[in-house]
Enzyme design. Structure first.
Site, mmCIF file in Angstrom:
data_model
loop_
_atom_site.group_PDB
_atom_site.id
_atom_site.type_symbol
_atom_site.label_atom_id
_atom_site.label_comp_id
_atom_site.label_asym_id
_atom_site.label_seq_id
_atom_site.Cartn_x
_atom_site.Cartn_y
_atom_site.Cartn_z
ATOM 1 N N CYS A 89 68.634 44.015 34.871
ATOM 2 C CA CYS A 89 68.127 42.653 35.450
ATOM 3 C C CYS A 89 66.733 42.901 36.635
ATOM 4 O O CYS A 89 66.045 43.261 35.776
ATOM 5 C CB CYS A 89 68.832 42.405 36.538
ATOM 6 S SG CYS A 89 68.521 40.448 36.520
ATOM 7 N N HIS A 178 73.603 42.249 33.281
ATOM 8 C CA HIS A 178 74.084 43.115 34.072
ATOM 9 C C HIS A 178 75.511 44.084 33.355
ATOM 10 O O HIS A 178 76.896 43.578 33.399
ATOM 11 C CB HIS A 178 75.102 42.288 35.284
ATOM 12 C CG HIS A 178 74.207 42.132 35.581
ATOM 13 N ND1 HIS A 178 73.237 43.083 37.092
ATOM 14 C CD2 HIS A 178 73.262 40.584 36.499
ATOM 15 C CE1 HIS A 178 71.897 42.105 38.424
ATOM 16 N NE2 HIS A 178 72.538 41.173 37.647
ATOM 17 N N GLU A 180 76.679 46.699 34.015
ATOM 18 C CA GLU A 180 77.451 47.656 35.484
ATOM 19 C C GLU A 180 78.484 46.542 35.376
ATOM 20 O O GLU A 180 79.555 47.131 36.262
ATOM 21 C CB GLU A 180 76.413 47.811 35.894
ATOM 22 C CG GLU A 180 75.658 46.759 37.225
ATOM 23 C CD GLU A 180 75.086 46.086 36.761
ATOM 24 O OE1 GLU A 180 73.835 45.442 38.731
ATOM 25 O OE2 GLU A 180 74.622 45.989 35.893
#
Length: 241
Positions: A89, A178, A180
């Protein structure tokens, strides 16, 4: 153990799924809380730079003067040292901006579950091997990379943002989405009123419940995508041999 230098830009933000991978590969994380004034240490001795997201924008250097030192560190790491880098991001946007690309407000923001498509030419790139076609991912951004650095390869796009992932050679990877975010990440927002309020500003009342309902069934596929990206990255970049 190897060491990962993590640039953090806001509270309650972590590398998420990637921390599990670091443990498996004997990589110890060291976070620098830049927005609190923690200084960037010497880059010597680190094996990976991992740059997280944040609510600020790459051009807001008057409000966040530490962004200047961060971008300088990213340039040194990726260009001068040629060492492994992952940016998510804001970390993706900082990579692009630090290397001469243009980042600006997005024409349309993306928040919640959205789709990205791997570019045809990227299907043979070492960082995206095995990742053809379209994928559901988590998004939360209002700015985007408008023009990637000259040396970048654009790996993925979406209907709202043309530059969803970039590679610099085989050692640096930026992702607008994202990768993650895990079930634990999304579940943690329920106990963070500021996050729930931010979602409601974006998507209206009941946004947290809706995003959760959309995201949870897709988490196994999202996790498999992230795992593939990391496994590709660690081999191609030489992080883990």
């Amino acid at each position: 153990m190897k060491k990962a230098l993590i640039f953090q830009h806001m509270n309650h933000d972590t590398p998420g799924r990637f921390l599990d991978y670091f443990v498996e590969d004997g990589i110890a994380p060291h976070a620098v809380r830049l927005w609190e004034g923690q200084t960037i240490p010497s880059l010597k001795g680190y094996d990976l730079m991992f740059v997280l997201g944040g609510a600020m924008d790459v051009w807001e250097t008057d409000e966040n003067p530490w962004l200047l030192a961060e971008k300088q560190a990213i340039r040194e790491w990726v260009v001068d040292r040629g060492k492994p880098y992952i940016g998510l991001c804001l970390g993706h946007q900082l990579l692009a901006n630090a290397l001469g690309g243009e980042v600006a407000p997005a024409q349309e923001s993306e928040v919640g579950v959205h789709e990205v498509k791997v570019n045809g030419a990227a299907e043979g790139h070492p960082l995206f091997t095995g990742l053809g076609g379209s994928h559901k991912v988590m998004q939360w951004h209002h700015a985007e990379v408008k023009t990637p650095p000259r040396e970048a390869t654009v790996l993925a796009s979406s209907p709202r943002a043309e530059v969803q992932a970039i590679a610099i050679d085989n050692h640096a990877l930026g992702m607008q989405f994202h990768a993650e975010f895990s079930p634990q990440t999304v579940a943690s927002w329920e106990s963070l009123p500021a996050y729930v309020a931010a979602l409601e500003r974006e998507l209206g009342a009941g946004a947290y419940a809706q995003v959760s309902a959309d995201a949870y069934p897709l988490m196994p596929q999202m996790g498999a995508m992230t795992r593939r990206i990391y496994d590709n990255f660690k081999r191609a970049s030489g992080l883990v041999r």
